[in-house]
Design a protein around this motif. Structure first.
Motif, short mmCIF file in Angstrom:
data_model
loop_
_atom_site.label_atom_id
_atom_site.label_comp_id
_atom_site.label_asym_id
_atom_site.label_seq_id
_atom_site.Cartn_x
_atom_site.Cartn_y
_atom_site.Cartn_z
N SER A 118 33.39 -0.79 -32.29
CA SER A 118 34.67 -0.42 -32.80
C SER A 118 35.52 -1.60 -32.66
N LYS A 119 36.82 -1.28 -33.40
CA LYS A 119 37.73 -2.36 -33.41
C LYS A 119 38.99 -1.87 -32.31
N VAL A 120 39.62 -3.23 -31.90
CA VAL A 120 40.74 -3.08 -31.12
C VAL A 120 41.73 -4.07 -31.58
N ASN A 121 43.03 -3.67 -31.51
CA ASN A 121 44.04 -4.60 -32.01
C ASN A 121 44.40 -5.39 -30.88
N VAL A 122 44.58 -6.61 -31.02
CA VAL A 122 45.01 -7.48 -30.05
C VAL A 122 46.22 -8.33 -30.17
N LEU A 123 47.00 -8.12 -29.02
CA LEU A 123 48.49 -8.75 -28.98
C LEU A 123 48.32 -10.06 -27.98
N LEU A 124 48.59 -11.21 -28.47
CA LEU A 124 48.54 -12.36 -27.68
C LEU A 124 50.20 -12.49 -27.07
N ILE A 125 50.17 -12.77 -25.75
CA ILE A 125 51.53 -13.14 -25.14
C ILE A 125 51.32 -14.48 -24.55
N ALA A 126 52.31 -15.40 -24.67
CA ALA A 126 52.21 -16.93 -23.98
C ALA A 126 53.56 -17.41 -23.96
N GLY A 127 53.60 -18.46 -23.09
CA GLY A 127 54.81 -19.03 -22.89
C GLY A 127 55.08 -19.26 -21.29
N GLN A 128 56.49 -19.56 -21.07
CA GLN A 128 56.61 -19.83 -19.64
C GLN A 128 57.47 -18.53 -19.11
N SER A 129 58.37 -18.77 -18.07
CA SER A 129 58.74 -17.66 -17.08
C SER A 129 59.25 -16.79 -17.98
N ASN A 130 59.84 -16.62 -18.94
CA ASN A 130 60.55 -15.40 -19.52
C ASN A 130 59.48 -14.82 -20.20
N ALA A 131 58.14 -15.29 -20.38
CA ALA A 131 57.18 -14.46 -21.17
C ALA A 131 56.43 -13.90 -20.03
N LEU A 132 56.25 -14.71 -18.84
CA LEU A 132 55.57 -13.98 -17.68
C LEU A 132 56.37 -13.10 -16.88
N GLY A 133 57.51 -13.20 -16.75
CA GLY A 133 58.35 -12.27 -16.21
C GLY A 133 58.73 -12.44 -14.83
N ILE A 134 60.15 -12.60 -14.77
CA ILE A 134 60.80 -12.80 -13.34
C ILE A 134 61.50 -11.58 -13.04
N SER A 135 61.97 -10.70 -14.10
CA SER A 135 62.77 -9.69 -13.52
C SER A 135 62.01 -8.55 -12.62
N HIS A 136 62.93 -7.87 -12.02
CA HIS A 136 62.46 -6.98 -10.91
C HIS A 136 62.60 -5.55 -11.83
N PHE A 137 61.10 -4.94 -11.74
CA PHE A 137 61.07 -3.79 -12.58
C PHE A 137 61.77 -2.57 -12.04
N ALA A 138 61.78 -2.82 -10.82
CA ALA A 138 62.79 -1.73 -10.10
C ALA A 138 64.19 -1.34 -10.64
N GLU A 139 64.74 -2.21 -11.43
CA GLU A 139 65.87 -2.23 -11.92
C GLU A 139 66.04 -1.60 -13.32
N LEU A 140 64.72 -1.35 -13.67
CA LEU A 140 64.67 -0.59 -15.04
C LEU A 140 64.83 0.66 -15.06
N PRO A 141 65.16 1.56 -15.99
CA PRO A 141 65.33 2.89 -16.01
C PRO A 141 63.79 3.59 -15.44
N GLU A 142 63.85 4.63 -14.91
CA GLU A 142 62.62 5.28 -14.18
C GLU A 142 61.53 5.55 -15.43
N GLU A 143 62.11 6.03 -16.73
CA GLU A 143 61.11 6.10 -17.65
C GLU A 143 60.02 4.95 -18.17
#
Length: 239
Positions: A2-27
């Motif tokens: 079967s086929k699966v679509n693939v998305l690549l993510i690469a880069g430095q810290s803002n690709a990695l993620g420094i932000s706290h998810f607890a500050e996002l809306p609950e949904e």
């Protein structure tokens, strides 16, 4: 298989993620029906294994990166998707992502990509590469010499990535911060990003002028990190 679509993510810290998810809306603080193979240069214990996209796959277990807003969009498309992410904070394209120089992060990205693809194939799935989200350039914008080479280095990097995946891999290039004084050569890097996107088939430059809210001069606030990931994903899916 079967086929699966693939998305690549690469880069430095803002690709990695420094932000706290607890500050996002609950949904948004939930898992998504999208698998991810995640690796980074940090000690996040979620490194190096397949799992559902969920909060906690950033710099630390209390952070999130581009994968979370990307999965929010992908899960709604009614297709099977997987994300392969390798990101490394504080790293420059000039050397760490450059196949012709030290290439630590380029090699780690290739190891991550090849391991994830082997796993998918072993599970009876054929990866269909649908795009790359590239969020990087802050480290190159610090020094004049690395900023001056950014255009040629980005072109070479994208050629190498496409040689490992598909020749027409769609690429969304996220802008370097336009207003951070910590990056004196940011205008040179941004101009290079724009030129590469304009002259490379199936590539798009994603501006961030109106989502430049940072908490330390380098990294996006949670709301801006979410919007960055949303914009990059939407952009790459239109190519």
């Amino acid at each position: 298989m079967s086929k699966v679509n693939v998305l690549l993510i690469a880069g430095q810290s803002n690709a990695l993620g420094i932000s706290h998810f607890a500050e996002l809306p609950e949904e948004y603080q939930r898992s998504y029906d999208v698998d991810i193979y995640f690796h980074t240069n940090t000690e996040n214990p979620n490194n190096g294994k397949w799992q559902r996209v969920r909060p906690g796959l950033g710099h630390r277990e209390d952070r999130f990166g581009l994968e979370l807003p990307a999965a929010h969009l992908l899960a709604a498309r009614g297709e099977e998707w997987a994300i392969i992410k390798y990101a490394s904070d504080g790293t420059a394209l000039y050397n760490r992502w450059n196949k012709e120089r030290s290439a630590e992060d380029y090699k780690a990205l290739m190891d991550t990509l090849h391991t994830a693809v082997r796993d998918l194939q072993a599970a009876g799935k054929t990866p269909v590469f649908r795009g790359l989200l590239w969020q990087q350039g802050c480290s190159d914008a610090i020094k004049e010499y690395s900023a001056a080479e950014y255009e040629q280095n980005l072109r070479a990097f994208l050629e190498n990535i496409r040689a490992e995946t598909v020749a027409d891999l769609p690429v969304a290039i996220g802008s370097v911060h336009e207003f951070s004084e910590r990056m004196p050569h940011r205008a040179t890097v941004i101009a290079a990003q724009q030129k590469v996107a304009a002259t490379t088939p199936r590539a798009v430059f994603v501006p961030t002028t109106d989502i430049e809210e940072m908490f330390d001069g380098w990294h996006y606030t949670p709301a801006c990190e979410w919007e960055l990931g949303r914009r990059l994903t939407q952009a790459v899916l239109t190519l």
